[in-house]
Write a protein that holds these residues in place. Structure first.
Motif, short mmCIF file in Angstrom:
data_model
loop_
_atom_site.label_atom_id
_atom_site.label_comp_id
_atom_site.label_asym_id
_atom_site.label_seq_id
_atom_site.Cartn_x
_atom_site.Cartn_y
_atom_site.Cartn_z
N ASN A 1 1.10 -6.86 -6.98
CA ASN A 1 2.38 -6.24 -6.63
C ASN A 1 3.40 -7.34 -6.29
O ASN A 1 3.04 -8.37 -5.73
CB ASN A 1 2.20 -5.30 -5.44
CG ASN A 1 3.49 -4.59 -5.07
OD1 ASN A 1 4.32 -4.30 -5.95
ND2 ASN A 1 3.69 -4.33 -3.80
N ARG B 1 6.11 -5.17 -10.60
CA ARG B 1 7.04 -6.29 -10.38
C ARG B 1 7.87 -6.08 -9.12
O ARG B 1 7.99 -4.95 -8.63
CB ARG B 1 7.95 -6.43 -11.59
CG ARG B 1 7.13 -6.61 -12.86
CD ARG B 1 7.54 -7.80 -13.66
NE ARG B 1 6.53 -8.13 -14.66
CZ ARG B 1 6.21 -9.36 -15.02
NH1 ARG B 1 6.82 -10.38 -14.46
NH2 ARG B 1 5.30 -9.58 -15.93
N LYS C 1 0.84 -1.22 0.00
CA LYS C 1 0.00 0.00 0.00
C LYS C 1 0.87 1.26 0.00
O LYS C 1 0.67 2.16 -0.82
CB LYS C 1 -0.91 0.03 1.24
CG LYS C 1 -1.96 -1.06 1.26
CD LYS C 1 -2.77 -1.03 2.55
CE LYS C 1 -1.98 -1.44 3.77
NZ LYS C 1 -1.45 -2.82 3.75
N THR C 2 1.81 1.31 0.95
CA THR C 2 2.61 2.53 1.07
C THR C 2 3.49 2.71 -0.17
O THR C 2 3.58 3.82 -0.72
CB THR C 2 3.47 2.47 2.35
OG1 THR C 2 2.59 2.33 3.48
CG2 THR C 2 4.30 3.73 2.52
N THR C 3 4.08 1.61 -0.63
CA THR C 3 4.93 1.69 -1.84
C THR C 3 4.13 2.25 -3.01
O THR C 3 4.57 3.19 -3.70
CB THR C 3 5.47 0.28 -2.18
OG1 THR C 3 6.23 -0.18 -1.06
CG2 THR C 3 6.34 0.31 -3.42
N1 LIG Z 1 7.17 -4.06 -5.99
C1 LIG Z 1 8.00 -4.21 -4.95
N2 LIG Z 1 9.28 -4.64 -5.14
C2 LIG Z 1 10.12 -4.80 -4.09
N3 LIG Z 1 9.80 -4.56 -2.81
C3 LIG Z 1 8.55 -4.12 -2.55
C4 LIG Z 1 7.59 -3.92 -3.60
N4 LIG Z 1 6.43 -3.49 -3.02
C5 LIG Z 1 6.66 -3.43 -1.70
N5 LIG Z 1 7.91 -3.81 -1.41
C6 LIG Z 1 8.52 -3.93 -0.07
O1 LIG Z 1 7.67 -4.77 0.71
C7 LIG Z 1 7.53 -4.26 2.03
C8 LIG Z 1 6.05 -3.96 2.31
O2 LIG Z 1 5.63 -2.92 1.43
P1 LIG Z 1 4.76 -1.69 1.97
O3 LIG Z 1 5.33 -1.12 3.21
O4 LIG Z 1 4.55 -0.79 0.81
O5 LIG Z 1 3.41 -2.47 2.32
P2 LIG Z 1 2.14 -1.94 3.13
O6 LIG Z 1 0.98 -2.65 2.56
O7 LIG Z 1 2.12 -0.46 3.16
O8 LIG Z 1 2.46 -2.49 4.59
P3 LIG Z 1 1.66 -2.11 5.96
O9 LIG Z 1 0.40 -2.92 5.91
O10 LIG Z 1 2.61 -2.55 7.04
O11 LIG Z 1 1.39 -0.64 5.93
C9 LIG Z 1 8.42 -3.03 2.12
O12 LIG Z 1 9.67 -3.44 2.63
C10 LIG Z 1 8.57 -2.59 0.65
O13 LIG Z 1 9.80 -1.93 0.40
#
Ligand SMILES: Nc1ncnc2c1ncn2[C@@H]1O[C@H](COP(=O)(O)OP(=O)(O)OP(=O)(O)O)[C@@H](O)[C@H]1O
Ligand SMILES: [Mg+2]
Length: 203
Positions: free
Chosen positions: A136, A165, A20-22
């Protein structure tokens, strides 16, 4: 028919760690190239705000300001990992479009089933709401498994054809507090992923 890019986009999943955050950060960066954009950090963890500590190309807001869209063209919400959370529900109710990042495994997809019910309930109240899954972290060069294709067909939300990817450059961007748009040619493939998501949301 060409749909417009969403004015208010919620990036939402009840499951943690799906991206989500990414995606919220990278999509805010993509939208900021098209018009004034705010990233609303609704997660009490504040990951998006920490990530963007050095970003000035767009506006990152927490608290009440995270909801304001009057002075921007696009507002992207990074939601907490729960549909019960009041901020996630409010974002769903105010969004023009919802993007649900899921990992490319059927088990991960089924873990988000309840979210589909919540989104569909909102869509029956407000049919203009658009919603998609986005895959993702698919391994570069690999295709979705047959099991994943089957699971997607049964799932109640359409998936974007565009997939994001798994690329180390997304982590590099997070560590450096920038978007992939700021990382030059080595981030070209990641920029192409994000642009494909943007293109498809307006087609
Ligand atoms: N496409 C991608 N390629 C490589 N790494 C990724 C990718 N998408 C996310 N990540 C990594 O996976 C991890 C989780 O991603 P992210 O923090 O964006 O998820 P989130 O859904 O926001 O998590 P939360 O529920 O804890 O808020 C992070 O370390 C991020 O850097
Ligand atoms: Mg997050």
């Amino acid at each position: 028919m060409t749909a417009r890019l969403p004015r208010r986009l919620a990036v939402l999943n009840a499951k943690g760690g799906t991206g989500k955050t990414t995606l919220a950060v990278q999509l805010a960066a993509a939208l900021a190239r098209r018009g004034p954009t705010r990233l609303g950090d609704l997660d009490p963890q504040g990951s998006a705000s920490q990530w963007c500590a050095t970003v000035t190309a767009w506006d990152v807001a927490q608290g009440e300001r995270a909801w304001h869209a009057d002075d921007v063209t696009h507002l992207v919400w990074d939601c907490p990992p729960s549909v019960e959370h009041p901020s996630a529900l409010r974002a769903l109710q105010q969004a023009d479009a919802v993007l649900v990042p899921v990992l490319p495994s059927p088990l991960d997809l089924w873990a988000s089933w309840r979210l589909v019910d919540v989104i569909q309930a909102e869509r029956s109240r407000r049919p203009t709401l658009r919603a998609w899954l986005v895959i993702n972290q698919l391994e570069p060069g690999s295709a979705l498994s047959t099991a994943m294709h089957d699971a997607l067909r049964e799932f109640g939300l359409p998936a974007l054809r565009a997939v994001v990817r798994r690329r180390a450059i997304y982590r590099t961007a997070a560590l450096q507090g920038v978007s992939v748009y700021q990382l030059g040619p080595r981030a070209a493939a990641a920029v192409a992923d994000i642009e494909a998501v943007i293109e498809e949301m307006q087609s």
